[in-house]
Structure formats: structure tokens, C-alpha cells
Design a protein around this motif. Structure first.
Motif, PDB file in Angstrom:
ATOM      1  N   GLU A   1      -7.422   1.211   7.270  1.00 16.02           N
ATOM      2  CA  GLU A   1      -8.486   0.214   7.434  1.00 16.02           C
ATOM      3  C   GLU A   1      -8.937  -0.335   6.080  1.00 16.02           C
ATOM      4  N   ALA A   2      -8.940   0.549   5.070  1.00 13.84           N
ATOM      5  CA  ALA A   2      -9.430   0.125   3.756  1.00 13.84           C
ATOM      6  C   ALA A   2      -8.449  -0.830   3.076  1.00 13.84           C
ATOM      7  N   THR A   3      -7.145  -0.682   3.376  1.00 12.28           N
ATOM      8  CA  THR A   3      -6.164  -1.468   2.629  1.00 12.28           C
ATOM      9  C   THR A   3      -5.650  -2.674   3.391  1.00 12.28           C
TER      10      THR A   3
ATOM     11  N   LYS B   1      -7.868  10.673   7.459  1.00 13.86           N
ATOM     12  CA  LYS B   1      -7.861   9.951   6.186  1.00 13.86           C
ATOM     13  C   LYS B   1      -6.837   8.833   6.233  1.00 13.86           C
ATOM     14  N   GLY B   2      -5.763   9.057   6.993  1.00 16.96           N
ATOM     15  CA  GLY B   2      -4.749   8.015   7.140  1.00 16.96           C
ATOM     16  C   GLY B   2      -5.339   6.765   7.778  1.00 16.96           C
TER      17      GLY B   2
ATOM     18  N   PRO C   1       0.832  -1.196   0.000  1.00 12.63           N
ATOM     19  CA  PRO C   1       0.000   0.000   0.000  1.00 12.63           C
ATOM     20  C   PRO C   1       0.873   1.256   0.000  1.00 12.63           C
ATOM     21  N   SER C   2       0.417   2.268  -0.707  1.00 11.91           N
ATOM     22  CA  SER C   2       1.130   3.540  -0.721  1.00 11.91           C
ATOM     23  C   SER C   2       0.181   4.597  -0.175  1.00 11.91           C
TER      24      SER C   2
ATOM     25  N   VAL D   1       0.869  -2.142  -6.143  1.00  9.65           N
ATOM     26  CA  VAL D   1       0.870  -0.955  -5.299  1.00  9.65           C
ATOM     27  C   VAL D   1      -0.561  -0.463  -5.166  1.00  9.65           C
ATOM     28  N   LEU D   2      -1.001  -0.386  -3.923  1.00 11.06           N
ATOM     29  CA  LEU D   2      -2.377   0.007  -3.641  1.00 11.06           C
ATOM     30  C   LEU D   2      -2.319   1.436  -3.134  1.00 11.06           C
ATOM     31  N   GLU D   3      -2.658   2.374  -3.983  1.00  6.16           N
ATOM     32  CA  GLU D   3      -2.503   3.762  -3.563  1.00  6.16           C
ATOM     33  C   GLU D   3      -3.755   4.277  -2.874  1.00  6.16           C
ATOM     34  N   CYS D   4      -3.541   5.037  -1.792  1.00  2.00           N
ATOM     35  CA  CYS D   4      -4.668   5.630  -1.082  1.00  2.00           C
ATOM     36  C   CYS D   4      -4.269   7.031  -0.646  1.00  2.00           C
TER      37      CYS D   4
END
Lengths: 428, 358
Positions: free
Chosen positions: A87-89, A81-82, A29-30, A70-73
Motif C-alpha cells: 500500500e505504501a509503494t 508488513k507485506g 519496488p523491492s 528501487v524503492l525498498e520496503c
């Protein structure tokens, strides 16, 4: 009712997302920030991070034969938001988190520890996480904030006698900026210089009063812990009061092109610390150009290659990939879990030969991670800005920091955290 | 069709003046409560708790608090963020000083401490109104943030000035810290939000609330008919502060787990809660919920749609999300300046007469 319909729609959405098949891949995740007040610094880092994994996929077919994803958020450097991004990733098999924000790091330290996912805060975050006996899942190799403070002082000492000098710390008035204060206080006792604290409030657009104070007090050196727009404003203000730039040293987060370019030629001679090399004269860059940029797969606008923060993002990705390889070797499986990744990070050893083989000779310091030491050897170098050429030049080699001062502080702070969180320190 | 009022008679004054006089409304309210208390805790997971329900419930409490002050009593406040910080730091000091005490006691005490501080900053309201008061509360916002940043005692002398919530429990169930179960997080917020909404609803329809509204609508006339403006204004500040403090305490301890005053309780937090109240509807408890839902859930929902489903770049989605939310705010305020609560009220009126046009 509006609320219920919206919740329902979100519920169905989540169900769709949860039902998508899990592919065998290594998820990195990024938690990036391409928007908000710190976007100018978040973008190159995120690009470098993503491009390196793209390169591994395109050139080598992933890591150990398994593609990296790479899962960008987008966090916008905002802690709420962090949390949402985390939690989402985390359910997607995320291997390692690198939030690039000290605030988000503080929130995630307990969470990643509870969830058994490692986190790498390269040169930021909570310094005492270097003590792996307390912070089992948090790593901050190759160097941390306190090392940086010590590097700056060492550099000043290498240029002349420091006793009796006045040194100002211009810092971002947040957890990040306050980190080095204790260390600098200890160092000032040890070496006999006077420390002057100059806080700058978020986001740091307005620094007239701070630099007026510096103009009046005339410190011999200024050390800066800034981020985002604060850096360029500080450098411009320093130029306005004609502060000698060679006496102005920024931490590695105050050492990107974005920070010095607005001041033009007047920023010439400004110094910043770094824990990795700068520029793009590396064999790896030819591969990046060939497999990523020319193939049209570059992240973002693809215009950040070779900048200091792009290199840092790439370095972070490289260390993550190497840790993943180490984990694959230890556990004898290519499809690693976050727990295996943690073991890989704890057993990571970066040598010159390894970096050479990756096409990044002499790119970073050599270090070895162990359970007792999650922070590497704390080596750092000083770079100086050459405004005419428009590039950073390393003016020293990688040098160590004053561990006699830093280690007791780390012991103290991590012991306090262990007591607070009810952790029994120890290595399994 | 939807609102069958046939046969729904009130035979006592109590029945006639209850919160939901229409049977259909009342049953729907019971169903919502039943689902919230008896269904969701059993199906909730980490993501739903941390990204959707917990922030929504906590912001709803903050919005109720601000709505009492601004919506019912007409005193504009721009210091909500800092008042939440008071609650957060109060609960932090209490949690670290008395580790064995239940959170159910700490959080209301933090609310009471905040009520005291907010009342103190409400004192200027006795002399000034409107814009001038907004500026006074703005000063409170900056002063309190500065104070929590400056005085190390508030953050227990930690090196970085961060405060982190230690693990605390209610009846043996962990509700703060990293090992909290999703349902426990959700339940503690739900209990507080339910209590806050019931208390606020009953205060605002009693004599206290009528005094607030009288002050809001015309303070001079209110004073002539015997409303004491000092008491009314200060009670509004105190009650509002109590709820905002509870929201701040939960925000830090249950939701974030670690906070830094400048980042988590800055001026933008004040504006966010104020927008919730304005969009939801000034002077309405349902409006506080609607506004909180609009500003907490919509961005998450949009992000899931744009990034999760359509696969757009994150930065584009983030910018577009701002555009969409901003556009909707403008649209809602043009269509209905009294907020979502008024839209709902109008829809209800229409449904009661349906299918006959007005």
C-alpha cells in the motif's frame, strides 16, 4: 490524547510524503527482508536486485534513458508488513512487484489485479498463475514449483529405474512447501514410486524427529522444499544420519551457499535445482565491479556478489528491465505505466542473443511469454555442491518438465480460482 | 483549565454512574465518534485504511476480547492467535458455504463459533490457575494451528493450504476481496469495534463484570460471597472468545484477504495481543485501544520517519524499530505498571485539580 496526537503526526508526515514532487523515473519496488528468520536468504536477493538497477543507472543512464528507482520496503517475510509495504509503494508508480514470499504473493494476487499492476513471482508463488487467461497480472516465468518437482523426478529417473523406489518430500509446512504435493502424487501414480511426506514447521530449527523418520524408512531419495534456516538444519541432519548426499535434491530455494556451508565437507555432493546459472564468470560482473562495487554504490554490505541468491535477484532485475524495454518498444514511450509494463512482460522473449548482449551469456533458459502462458517453458537444471571448491556446478543442461502432468493440474487449479473470484478466462 | 467541572451536577443515579460522568469527557467522546463515523470515511485512502486504521481497529477488538478474559477475570491466555484463527476459518467456511448471506451476519456467527471453542478450552480453568492455565491455553494455540494445517476440509482442499477471502458484501457494498473501497473496509471494522467496545463496557460495569473482577481479585472470597466461579470463568471465556473470533474473522476477510494459519495466527500473534493488553492497561476498555494503537501504529510511524523521511537503510530501520518499541515497552512498564490507561487516569486527576498541586 496519545492516539490523536500520534495519528496527527503520522497524517502530517504522510501529507509531506504525498506532496513531494513526482520525478519521471521507473519505480521498481523491492519488498525485501533483511531482518527476521529468513534474512540470510533475503539479503543476497535484495542486493542483487538493487545492484542490477544501480548498474543500469550508472552505466546506461537507466532504461531507455529514464533512471530506474528501487524503492525498498522491509517485510521481514511477514504478510501484514507485506500488505503495508504494498500500500505504501503502489502510489509511487510501482511497475512490478516481486515479494519473494509465497504468503505475500497470495495476498497480493487479488490486489495487484484490481490495481492493474503486474507481479512477477519468479519460481515461487501460486503455480497456476502460469495460466495468464485467469491471472492476467501475475507472471511466474521461467519456471515454477511444479516444474521443479518434475525436474527432480526426471533427474532421479535419469540415474536409474524409479519404479518401486521410495521418495521422501521434506517440506516447509506452509503454502510454499505444500505446493508440489499434488504434482508429486500424480507423478508417483504415473511412474510407480512411493511418496513419503515429511512436513517441517516454521522456522525449521528442529528436525530431529523428521530425520529419525527418514533414517527408519530409508527413502531412496529425498526432495526438499525448504527456505531459510530450515535448509541448513536439514542438510546437517542428513549428514548426521549419513544420508547419501547425491540422493538429496533441493528445490532452487534450498540451493544457496548459506544452506550448505554450515555442514562443511559433509554437504559435498548435495544437489539443488536452479533456473539460472551460478557463479560470477560473466562479462556483466566486470561492469558490476567497475560501476557499482568500486564506485561504492553496492547495496547492503556488497559482499554477496556471485552467490546463488544474488544471481537470482540480479536475474529477476534483469528480466524486469528487459520487460520494461519491451514495454517501451511496444508503446513507443520511455515513461511507461504499470499497465504498459504488464504488456511488456506478456510479450517478453528471452533469447541467447539477448543475454549475450547483456553480458550474461548462457545465464538462463530461453523462453517466450504469451497471454496463455505466463510461466515460460519451465526449464530447469540440476546443480551440485562441491564442498572442496566451495561452489555450485551445473551437472545437467536446462531440461523440460513433464507438462502432460502439470498442465491439467494448472488448468484445474486456475479454473477453481476463476470460479471462486468470478473471473471469465480469456485473452484480450 | 482543561477540566472545568463547575456546574456539572448529577441529579439522578443514571447520570452519576454513566461511563463519562464529566461533561468534558462526554463531549470529547461524542466528537471522536463523530469524526470516526462522519469525517474519516470521506477522506480515507487505501494506505490509511490498510496500513493504519483497519489493523488498529481489528487489533482493538482482539485486545478488548483478551482484556475481558485476562484483565477483568484474571485468566491468563496465550492462545489468542489460535482463537483468532478459529474466527478466521469459521468465517471462511461460512463465506464459501453461504455466499449470498451478508457479512454482518457471518462475522458474529464466526464469533459465536469461536466463543464455543474458547469455552471448551477454558474448561481446565475450573481446576487450574495462573501459569498452569497459561500452559493449557498455549497447548490450545499449538493444537488449533496444527488442526487447521492438517485437516483439508478447513481450507476447502486448496492445493497450498491457503485460505482466500472471496468477494462478499453488506447491503450491496463490497466489504471483502480486492475491489473493496477503503471507506467500506474501514466502516465495517469501525461498526464492529464500536459495538464491541459498548458491549464490553456495559458488561464490565454490570453484575457480570463485577463477578469477573471478584474472581480475578480473590476467587475463594468470591465463591464465599456467592459468586459461582464456574459460570463466571466460562462466561468470561465465552465473551472473550466472541470478540477475539470477530477480530480474527475481520482480520482474515477484510484486512489480509488471504491467510495461512501458521504464518498469520502463530504464537507471536498471541503475544502481540497480550502485550497490547498489558501495555494498554489490564481491566480497561480504553487501555485495549491504547495498547492496540501503541503496537500497531508506532511501528508504522517509526518506519515512515526513519525510512521515508530520514532515508535510512530498511534493515537498520527495522532493527531500530524493534529496539525503540521494546525500549518504550520497558519504560512504560517501569513508569506505570498498570499501563497507558492508568497514565491517562492519573493525568486526568492532575488536570482536574490544576493549577493546584496535590
Amino acid at each position: 490524547m496519545k492516539l490523536t496526537t500520534m495519528t496527527l503526526t503520522t497524517m502530517t508526515l504522510a501529507a509531506i510524503m504525498a506532496a513531494s514532487p513526482v520525478l519521471a523515473d521507473l519505480v521498481f519496488p523491492s519488498l525485501s527482508y533483511r531482518t527476521g528468520p529468513y534474512a540470510a536468504n533475503g539479503i543476497p536477493f535484495a542486493d542483487g536486485y538493487e545492484d542490477y538497477f544501480t548498474l543500469l543507472n550508472e552505466r546506461d543512464g537507466g532504461i531507455g534513458g529514464i533512471p530506474a528507482r528501487v524503492l525498498e520496503c522491509e517485510t521481514g517475510y511477514n504478510t501484514e508488513k507485506g500488505v503495508e509495504c504494498y500500500e505504501a509503494t503502489k502510489g509511487e508508480g510501482a511497475l512490478v512487484y516481486q515479494p519473494l514470499s509465497t504468503g505475500i504473493t497470495y495476498q497480493l494476487i487479488p490486489k495487484v489485479t484490481a490495481d492493474g499492476i503486474p507481479m512477477h513471482t519468479m519460481g515461487y508463488g501460486r503455480t497456476s498463475a502460469k495460466n495468464g487467461e485467469v491471472f492476467s497480472n501475475v507472471f511466474n516465468y521461467p519456471a515454477n514449483y511444479w516444474d521443479g518437482a518434475s525436474h527432480a523426478i526426471n533427474h532421479i529417473m535419469s540415474l536409474g529405474d524409479i519404479s518401486g523406489k521410495k521418495i521422501a518430500l521434506v517440506y516447509h509446512n506452509s503454502a510454499y512447501g505444500k505446493e508440489p504435493i499434488r504434482t508429486l502424487e500424480e507423478l508417483s501414480k504415473k511412474h510407480g514410486f512411493e511418496l513419503m511426506l515429511v512436513p517441517v514447521d516454521h522456522p525449521g530449527q528442529e528436525q530431529k524427529s523428521q530425520w529419525l523418520q527418514i533414517r527408519q524408512q530409508r527413502p531412496d531419495n529425498v526432495i526438499m522444499y525448504g527456505w531459510g534456516v530450515m535448509n541448513q538444519v536439514a542438510i546437517q541432519e542428513a549428514a548426521n544420519i549419513r544420508y547419501p548426499m547425491e540422493n538429496f535434491i533441493g528445490i532452487w530455494w534450498s540451493g544457496s551457499e548459506n544452506d550448505v556451508l554450515p555442514a562443511g565437507d559433509r554437504a559435498n555432493g548435495y544437489k539443488a535445482l536452479t533456473f539460472h546459472n551460478l557463479g560470477r564468470d560473466y562479462p556483466l560482473y566486470d561492469d558490476l565491479q567497475q560501476y557499482v562495487v568500486d564506485a561504492g554504490k553496492a547495496a547492503g554490505a556488497g559482499d554477496q556478489l556471485g552467490t546463488a541468491l544474488y544471481n537470482r535477484g540480479m536475474y529477476a532485475a534483469m528480466l524486469a528491465a528487459e520487460a520494461a524495454k519491451t514495454a517501451q518498444e511496444i508503446h513507443g514511450t520511455a515513461d511507461i505505466t504499470p499497465a504498459m509494463m504488464r504488456d511488456g512482460m506478456e510479450a517478453l522473449e528471452m533469447t541467447e542473443a539477448k543475454m549475450e548482449a547483456l553480458g550474461l551469456p548462457n545465464f538462463g533458459p530461453e523462453f517466450k511469454v504469451s497471454c496463455e502462458n505466463h510461466g515460460g517453458n519451465g526449464l530447469g537444471a540440476v546443480a551440485q555442491w562441491d564442498a572442496a571448491a566451495g561452489k555450485w556446478n551445473l551437472i545437467t543442461g536446462y531440461e523440460g518438465s513433464d507438462q502432460d502432468v502439470i498442465l491439467p493440474l494448472i488448468e484445474e487449479d486456475s479454473a477453481a480460482f476463476a470460479a471462486e473470484a468470478g473471473i471469465t478466462p480469456g485473452c484480450s | 483549565m482543561f477540566y472545568r467541572e463547575a456546574g456539572d451536577f448529577s441529579t439522578t443515579y443514571q447520570q452519576d454512574s454513566q461511563t463519562f460522568p464529566i461533561k468534558f469527557d462526554r463531549y470529547r467522546y461524542y466528537i471522536v465518534l463523530a469524526v470516526a463515523f462522519l469525517v474519516i470515511p470521506f477522506v480515507i485512502n487505501d494506505y490509511w485504511a490498510n496500513a493504519v486504521f483497519v489493523p488498529f481497529l481489528i487489533y482493538a477488538i482482539a485486545a478488548i476480547g483478551l482484556n475481558i478474559l485476562t484483565g477483568y477475570c484474571g485468566q491468563v491466555s496465550l492462545g489468542t492467535g489460535a482463537f483468532m484463527a478459529v474466527g478466521a476459518y469459521a468465517v471462511y467456511k461460512l463465506m464459501t458455504a453461504f455466499p449470498e448471506v451478508s457479512m454482518l451476519i457471518h462475522v458474529p456467527i464466526a464469533g459465536l463459533i469461536t466463543a464455543g471453542v474458547v469455552t471448551l478450552f477454558g474448561l481446565p480453568s475450573l481446576r487450574i490457575k495462573g501459569f498452569y492455565l497459561a500452559v493449557a491455553t498455549l497447548a490450545a494455540q499449538f493444537f488449533l494451528v496444527w488442526l487447521f494445517n492438517k485437516v483439508p476440509w478447513f481450507y476447502n482442499y486448496s492445493a497450498s493450504g491457503q485460505i482466500s477471502a472471496p468477494e462478499r458484501s453488506v447491503f450491496g457494498i463490497i466489504v471483502t476481496g480486492p475491489n473493496t473501497e477503503a471507506w467500506a473496509k474501514y466502516m465495517i471494522c469501525l461498526i464492529f469495534v464500536t459495538l464491541a467496545a459498548v458491549i464490553a463496557r456495559n458488561l464490565t460495569r454490570g453484575s457480570v463484570g463485577r463477578k469477573w473482577m471478584a474472581i480475578r481479585d480473590m476467587d475463594i472470597a468470591a465463591e464465599i460471597i456467592g459468586v459461582n466461579p464456574m459460570m463466571s470463568k466460562l462466561t468470561a471465556f465465552a465473551v472473550s472468545g466472541f470478540f477475539v473470533g470477530i477480530a480474527g474473522a475481520l482480520f482474515f476477510s477484510v484486512y489480509l484477504g488471504a491467510a495461512e494459519v501458521g504464518e498469520s495466527f502463530g504464537i507471536d500473534k498471541s503475544f502481540l495481543v497480550l502485550f497490547m493488553v498489558i501495555i494498554g492497561g489490564l481491566g480497561s476498555i480504553f487501555g485495549s485501544f491504547a495498547g492496540a494503537a501503541f503496537l500497531v501504529l508506532l511501528p508504522v510511524f517509526l518506519k515512515n520517519v526513519l525510512v521515508g523521511m530520514l532515508g535510512w537503510p530498511t534493515d537498520l530501520a527495522a532493527h531500530l524499530q524493534l529496539v525503540i518499541v521494546g525500549g518504550l515497552i520497558i519504560m512504560f512498564l517501569i513508569v506505570e505498571p498498570h499501563g497507558l490507561a492508568q497514565l491517562w487516569r492519573l493525568a486526568k486527576e492532575k488536570l482536574r485539580l490544576w493549577p493546584f498541586p496535590h
